[in-house]
Design a protein around this motif. Sequence first.
Motif, PDB file in Angstrom:
ATOM      1  N   ILE A 291     -52.003  48.369  22.200  1.00 18.66           N
ATOM      2  CA  ILE A 291     -51.419  49.628  21.732  1.00 18.66           C
ATOM      3  C   ILE A 291     -51.474  49.670  20.213  1.00 18.66           C
ATOM      4  N   ALA A 292     -51.120  48.563  19.577  1.00 18.76           N
ATOM      5  CA  ALA A 292     -51.153  48.489  18.114  1.00 18.76           C
ATOM      6  C   ALA A 292     -52.568  48.725  17.592  1.00 18.76           C
ATOM      7  N   ALA A 293     -53.546  48.145  18.235  1.00 20.80           N
ATOM      8  CA  ALA A 293     -54.937  48.317  17.803  1.00 20.80           C
ATOM      9  C   ALA A 293     -55.379  49.769  17.937  1.00 20.80           C
ATOM     10  N   ALA A 294     -54.951  50.437  18.994  1.00 20.01           N
ATOM     11  CA  ALA A 294     -55.328  51.839  19.199  1.00 20.01           C
ATOM     12  C   ALA A 294     -54.791  52.733  18.087  1.00 20.01           C
ATOM     13  N   TYR A 295     -53.643  52.393  17.546  1.00 19.44           N
ATOM     14  CA  TYR A 295     -53.019  53.185  16.487  1.00 19.44           C
ATOM     15  C   TYR A 295     -53.246  52.601  15.084  1.00 19.44           C
ATOM     16  N   VAL A 296     -53.932  51.469  15.005  1.00 17.96           N
ATOM     17  CA  VAL A 296     -54.139  50.750  13.742  1.00 17.96           C
ATOM     18  C   VAL A 296     -52.789  50.593  13.035  1.00 17.96           C
ATOM     19  N   ILE A 297     -51.901  49.910  13.729  1.00 20.85           N
ATOM     20  CA  ILE A 297     -50.542  49.692  13.253  1.00 20.85           C
ATOM     21  C   ILE A 297     -50.136  48.261  13.599  1.00 20.85           C
ATOM     22  N   ASN A 298     -49.163  47.736  12.923  1.00 25.10           N
ATOM     23  CA  ASN A 298     -48.700  46.377  13.168  1.00 25.10           C
ATOM     24  C   ASN A 298     -48.022  46.290  14.541  1.00 25.10           C
ATOM     25  N   VAL A 299     -48.213  45.174  15.217  1.00 26.28           N
ATOM     26  CA  VAL A 299     -47.608  44.963  16.540  1.00 26.28           C
ATOM     27  C   VAL A 299     -46.084  45.075  16.457  1.00 26.28           C
TER      28      VAL A 299
END
Length: 60
Positions: A27-35
């Motif tokens: 999910i984090a990778a899909a949004y380019v956000i920290n886990v």
Amino acid sequence: MNKTKFTEDEAIDVWLRYWAGQYQHQIAAAYVINVRAVNHVLKEKAHVGSKQIAASRRSA
């Protein structure tokens, strides 16, 4: 520039993706956000109430 916070709609989507079987890092990778941001939504430290909204959309 990476995102640091989710919008309310994105937080709802986090719940829907999580319930669909995606892992937090996916999910984090899909949004380019920290886990950590994903984890804060799922632990209801951020966007309190998004779980209930997502549940209502899921069952609709």
